[in-house]
Design a protein around this motif. Sequence first.
Motif, PDB file in Angstrom:
ATOM      1  N   TYR A 294       0.812  -1.350   0.152  1.00 20.80           N
ATOM      2  CA  TYR A 294      -0.114   0.131  -0.024  1.00 20.80           C
ATOM      3  C   TYR A 294       0.919   1.238   0.037  1.00 20.80           C
ATOM      4  CZ  TYR A 294      -3.600  -3.537   1.427  1.00 20.80           C
ATOM      5  OH  TYR A 294      -4.368  -4.590   1.593  1.00 20.80           O
ATOM      6  N   GLU A 295       0.471   2.045  -0.878  1.00 19.46           N
ATOM      7  CA  GLU A 295       1.331   3.293  -0.796  1.00 19.46           C
ATOM      8  C   GLU A 295       0.294   4.579  -0.983  1.00 19.46           C
ATOM      9  OE1 GLU A 295       3.739   3.426  -4.551  1.00 19.46           O
ATOM     10  OE2 GLU A 295       5.218   2.004  -3.713  1.00 19.46           O
ATOM     11  N   ILE A 296      -0.232   4.998   0.323  1.00 20.04           N
ATOM     12  CA  ILE A 296      -1.182   5.892   0.513  1.00 20.04           C
ATOM     13  C   ILE A 296      -0.695   7.190   0.665  1.00 20.04           C
ATOM     14  CG2 ILE A 296      -3.120   6.408   1.964  1.00 20.04           C
ATOM     15  CD1 ILE A 296      -2.846   3.571   0.837  1.00 20.04           C
ATOM     16  N   GLY A 297      -1.348   8.136  -0.163  1.00 14.14           N
ATOM     17  CA  GLY A 297      -1.039   9.636  -0.023  1.00 14.14           C
ATOM     18  C   GLY A 297      -1.528  10.086   1.263  1.00 14.14           C
ATOM     19  N   ARG A 298      -2.182  11.598   0.918  1.00 11.47           N
ATOM     20  CA  ARG A 298      -2.461  12.276   1.912  1.00 11.47           C
ATOM     21  C   ARG A 298      -3.696  11.543   2.783  1.00 11.47           C
ATOM     22  NH1 ARG A 298      -6.636  15.677   1.306  1.00 11.47           N
ATOM     23  NH2 ARG A 298      -7.131  16.677  -0.545  1.00 11.47           N
ATOM     24  N   ASN A 299      -4.036  11.965   3.918  1.00 13.10           N
ATOM     25  CA  ASN A 299      -5.069  11.493   4.696  1.00 13.10           C
ATOM     26  C   ASN A 299      -6.309  12.434   4.308  1.00 13.10           C
ATOM     27  OD1 ASN A 299      -6.845   9.716   6.160  1.00 13.10           O
ATOM     28  ND2 ASN A 299      -6.100  10.430   8.006  1.00 13.10           N
ATOM     29  N   PHE A 300      -7.627  11.986   4.460  1.00 15.48           N
ATOM     30  CA  PHE A 300      -8.786  12.877   4.016  1.00 15.48           C
ATOM     31  C   PHE A 300     -10.153  12.149   4.611  1.00 15.48           C
ATOM     32  CE2 PHE A 300      -8.554  10.074   0.388  1.00 15.48           C
ATOM     33  CZ  PHE A 300      -9.933   9.568   0.195  1.00 15.48           C
ATOM     34  N   TYR A 301     -10.963  13.097   4.778  1.00 17.77           N
ATOM     35  CA  TYR A 301     -12.223  12.646   5.450  1.00 17.77           C
ATOM     36  C   TYR A 301     -13.262  12.717   4.384  1.00 17.77           C
ATOM     37  CZ  TYR A 301     -16.261  12.538   8.847  1.00 17.77           C
ATOM     38  OH  TYR A 301     -17.371  12.443   9.656  1.00 17.77           O
ATOM     39  N   THR A 302     -14.039  11.739   4.460  1.00 22.73           N
ATOM     40  CA  THR A 302     -15.448  11.513   3.497  1.00 22.73           C
ATOM     41  C   THR A 302     -16.505  10.805   3.952  1.00 22.73           C
ATOM     42  OG1 THR A 302     -15.613  10.635   1.333  1.00 22.73           O
ATOM     43  CG2 THR A 302     -14.219   9.111   2.748  1.00 22.73           C
ATOM     44  N   HIS A 333      -2.274   5.543  -4.010  1.00 29.96           N
ATOM     45  CA  HIS A 333      -3.102   6.521  -3.897  1.00 29.96           C
ATOM     46  C   HIS A 333      -2.346   7.862  -3.975  1.00 29.96           C
ATOM     47  CE1 HIS A 333      -5.070   9.699  -1.080  1.00 29.96           C
ATOM     48  NE2 HIS A 333      -5.841   9.942  -2.264  1.00 29.96           N
ATOM     49  N   THR A 334      -2.817   8.789  -4.815  1.00 32.95           N
ATOM     50  CA  THR A 334      -2.150  10.081  -4.958  1.00 32.95           C
ATOM     51  C   THR A 334      -3.298  11.035  -5.113  1.00 32.95           C
ATOM     52  OG1 THR A 334      -1.945   9.788  -7.391  1.00 32.95           O
ATOM     53  CG2 THR A 334      -0.086   9.308  -5.948  1.00 32.95           C
ATOM     54  N   ASN A 339      -8.201  15.840  -8.223  1.00 33.60           N
ATOM     55  CA  ASN A 339      -8.710  14.276  -8.201  1.00 33.60           C
ATOM     56  C   ASN A 339      -7.803  13.610  -7.394  1.00 33.60           C
ATOM     57  OD1 ASN A 339     -10.744  14.344 -10.422  1.00 33.60           O
ATOM     58  ND2 ASN A 339      -9.232  15.364 -11.582  1.00 33.60           N
ATOM     59  N   HIS A 340      -8.543  12.583  -6.722  1.00 33.39           N
ATOM     60  CA  HIS A 340      -8.032  11.724  -5.980  1.00 33.39           C
ATOM     61  C   HIS A 340      -7.811  10.473  -7.094  1.00 33.39           C
ATOM     62  CE1 HIS A 340      -8.424  12.855  -1.857  1.00 33.39           C
ATOM     63  NE2 HIS A 340      -9.329  13.301  -2.081  1.00 33.39           N
ATOM     64  N   GLN A 341      -6.664   9.988  -7.152  1.00 33.11           N
ATOM     65  CA  GLN A 341      -6.360   8.779  -7.891  1.00 33.11           C
ATOM     66  C   GLN A 341      -5.828   7.560  -7.186  1.00 33.11           C
ATOM     67  OE1 GLN A 341      -4.447   9.619 -11.812  1.00 33.11           O
ATOM     68  NE2 GLN A 341      -2.773   8.392 -11.407  1.00 33.11           N
ATOM     69  N   PHE A 342      -6.608   6.358  -7.433  1.00 35.69           N
ATOM     70  CA  PHE A 342      -6.268   5.226  -6.916  1.00 35.69           C
ATOM     71  C   PHE A 342      -5.885   4.261  -7.905  1.00 35.69           C
ATOM     72  CE2 PHE A 342      -9.847   7.499  -4.720  1.00 35.69           C
ATOM     73  CZ  PHE A 342      -9.364   7.521  -3.408  1.00 35.69           C
ATOM     74  N   THR A 343      -4.865   3.618  -7.919  1.00 32.06           N
ATOM     75  CA  THR A 343      -4.228   2.575  -8.810  1.00 32.06           C
ATOM     76  C   THR A 343      -4.105   1.417  -8.232  1.00 32.06           C
ATOM     77  OG1 THR A 343      -3.064   4.597  -9.835  1.00 32.06           O
ATOM     78  CG2 THR A 343      -2.376   2.381 -10.359  1.00 32.06           C
ATOM     79  N   ILE A 344      -4.698   0.295  -8.735  1.00 32.28           N
ATOM     80  CA  ILE A 344      -4.620  -1.029  -8.207  1.00 32.28           C
ATOM     81  C   ILE A 344      -3.851  -1.846  -9.525  1.00 32.28           C
ATOM     82  CG2 ILE A 344      -5.667  -3.533  -7.760  1.00 32.28           C
ATOM     83  CD1 ILE A 344      -7.576  -0.083  -7.085  1.00 32.28           C
ATOM     84  N   THR A 345      -2.569  -2.204  -9.029  1.00 32.20           N
ATOM     85  CA  THR A 345      -1.868  -3.058 -10.111  1.00 32.20           C
ATOM     86  C   THR A 345      -1.693  -4.427  -9.520  1.00 32.20           C
ATOM     87  OG1 THR A 345      -0.580  -1.263 -10.657  1.00 32.20           O
ATOM     88  CG2 THR A 345       0.444  -3.113 -11.650  1.00 32.20           C
ATOM     89  N   ASP A 346      -1.778  -5.798 -10.382  1.00 38.43           N
ATOM     90  CA  ASP A 346      -1.468  -6.952  -9.948  1.00 38.43           C
ATOM     91  C   ASP A 346      -0.550  -7.650 -11.118  1.00 38.43           C
ATOM     92  OD1 ASP A 346      -3.186  -8.727 -12.069  1.00 38.43           O
ATOM     93  OD2 ASP A 346      -4.633  -7.190 -11.360  1.00 38.43           O
ATOM     94  N   ASP A 347       0.056  -8.627 -10.929  1.00 39.38           N
ATOM     95  CA  ASP A 347       0.844  -9.399 -11.751  1.00 39.38           C
ATOM     96  C   ASP A 347      -0.063 -10.835 -12.055  1.00 39.38           C
ATOM     97  OD1 ASP A 347       1.143 -10.597  -9.614  1.00 39.38           O
ATOM     98  OD2 ASP A 347       3.418 -10.529  -9.386  1.00 39.38           O
TER      99      ASP A 347
END
Length: 422
Positions: A294-302, A333-334, A339-347
């Motif tokens: 997990y590479e998580i960017g800044r925290n936020f409230y939603t 997450h960046t 825009n919040h951008q979520f990227t899920i990568t698998d092999d």
Amino acid sequence: MEKYKKIIISSLVVGLSSLLYIDFYVKNFKFSFAGVMFPLLLFMYDEFNPIIFGILSGFSLVLFRVVFYGVLQGAIAETFLYSMPENIFYIIYGILFFNFKRKFQPITHNKMFIIAALSDTFSNVIEIYIRIGRYLFTKDYEIIKVLFFVGLLRAGLVWLLIMGYKYYRLFLIKEEHDKRYKNLLRLTSQLKTEVYWMEKNMAYIEKVMSNAYELFSNIREDKNKECWSDMALEIAKDVHEIKKEYGLVVMGIEEIMADRLDNTGMYFSELMAILKETLKRDIKKQEKDIVIRYEIGRNFYTEKHYYLMSILRNIVMNAIDSIENKGNILVSHTVENNNHQFTITDDGCGISDEDLPHIFSPGYSTKIDYNTGQINRGLGLTLIEKLLQVHLKGSIQVESKVGKGSTFIISIPVKELEGINE
């Protein structure tokens, strides 16, 4: 502009706390409680830029000193000049903290003690040097020794306050979890009633299927023509009953969700903690050797965490399913261009060029269990796309290669997830 409002208010808190101080024997030099509040607030609000916060806090300190001492004592200009070196203290502190933060992530409470002690001491040395120049280094470095002692003392206070803050947050989280668990129990009990009605309708569905097949057989074999219309009418009546029953079930579930579901928001870090735990259990259940980073960017409230959780979990579960035995998944997450951008990568196994254009179509699936003959209903990605478009005004892109793996890129506007404009 909630973030900027928060940093301004916090800087005013630092300025106000500077009115609590102890005089030092260097003229106009003071050890204030602001030196404790400044690093404490930087720890509490990880999203703050330390340099900007240092500049604002220094300005706030000068402002409060001028208002409370300069105006009252009739020495505004003198108070302003004597306070300016202390303004430099917070700017230097912010720069040092910014660099420490880049090199020593994540900042734990123990790391914070060391960072606060070093930053406090060095910033005080700079401030004293501005005030008295080379005399700072006389008298067997006595002044520097005192500054180092004070730095350790204030860092110790910061450490204690952080521990208190952490225990308080744990208490609040536990209380919130207890509340949600009780709410979930009520919700589950009501849903079980609706499930009972759905199970009851299964008998109706079996009856309709049986009658429909019998009618089909009669038509194909051209027999019992006199019964065709009656059988068709009976099938139509049964379908109508099923429709009414399921309409009531849907109404009941919607009422439960509206009345009982906890719609209060949560922080992204809390959501990710829940997601990590559930995915760990799912991987263990499937007996696979999969590592998720997990590479998580800044925290936020939603307040839209239900939608976000559904989207992320569904895509990661697809990634887990695509890996046969052993593999890796990256969830990142960046925040880019509002825009919040979520990227899920698998092999995993990847998706063929032929299948790729159809993966968001209802009912489409490439996941078939050849041992049981069961086929995945193929609604996951369709629902994700709908949730993104309708509720979050977002989008999803897919890149995949057979035998190499897949990458899903989700983009959601900041204002939709956080309810604010950045």
